[in-house]
Design an enzyme around this catalytic site. Sequence first.
Site: not given
Length: 334
Positions: A48-50, A232, A242-243
């Site tokens: 995960r993570g862009a 993101d 973002n998150k």
Amino acid sequence: MNDKLRAVYWELDQLHLLDQRLLPNKHQIMVLKTATQVAQAIKDMVVRGAPAIGITAAYGVVLAAKAAYKNDPNNSVAIIQSDIETLAKARPTAVNLVWALQRMQAKITSNSIAILLEEAQAIQQEDIDANHQMGDLGAAVLPENCRVLTHCNAGALATGGYGTALGVIRSAYAAGKISQVYADETRPWLQGTRLTAWELLQDNIPVTLLADSAAANLMKQQRIDWIIVGADRITANGDVANKIGTYSLAVLARQHNIKFMVVAPTSTIDMNLTSGDQIIIEQRPSEEILTKNNLKGAKAWNPSFDVTPANLVDVIVTEKGVIKPNAISSFRKN
Ligand code: MRU
């Protein structure tokens, strides 16, 4: 230096992912053989993570090409194309996924495995290089004895290596400019606890964890100077997805006169969207929230991301320089 972790790597002609669902308790590597498995692993948050999602999908195209050339060489281009479409749908919010797939698509010919692998590895290496550049640029913005708060995990685990927000924190810490790192737990998936705190500890960077809801009080007590987060997707007007929870931190930062930094490579900028309202926000399964308390009968609302308006962001750090959000439009439309 300070860059030991790799979430994604290609070794012995195979794609390896560090299973982030199991961290920090278990360090387990998954070896993936097909593009379908790669799409599922992205959906399930093995990775995960862009930027890491984009890099993984790029290697997924290599796997797609290997299978297509072997099983049905006459239809290989159409088969790879169909796998690219499956990969593109794995998660909707991070633009790096589609960006990386577009780069891979441009390299497809009737027999291009070596070229595709070279491109996927270039995407990963360029990301690592960009993170080091952003680390230096972002660290230069911070004052001495800086106390920072970060949210989610925008570290080596979320990228090709080194990290975006955590890259700045790593570089600033190495330069002796950081006196305190706070990390939000980041509910419900706990990227802050399980990934960010663990990742920083691997590099011997001291970290203090807090419940997401404690951040307001920490700011009120004037114990933070800068909030540093990843992204993101950044739209042409400088809005930042973002998150979930990033927006509330930005509102709180403005209230308490605390600076707000977004760190993201230019691959996270989406010049095709004029504002954050147009970003598709991923809804994650209700179980991520409900099963924690074994609660039956209640519904859950579980958006994975939120959008922070450009006016709440002080600076955006990219590998091409540090800019104000309203200067994003100076980047070329892709
Ligand atoms: O749902 P996740 O864990 O993929 O969300 C990750 C984030 O929101 C990160 O902050 C973002 O992708 C930037 S990573 C360098």
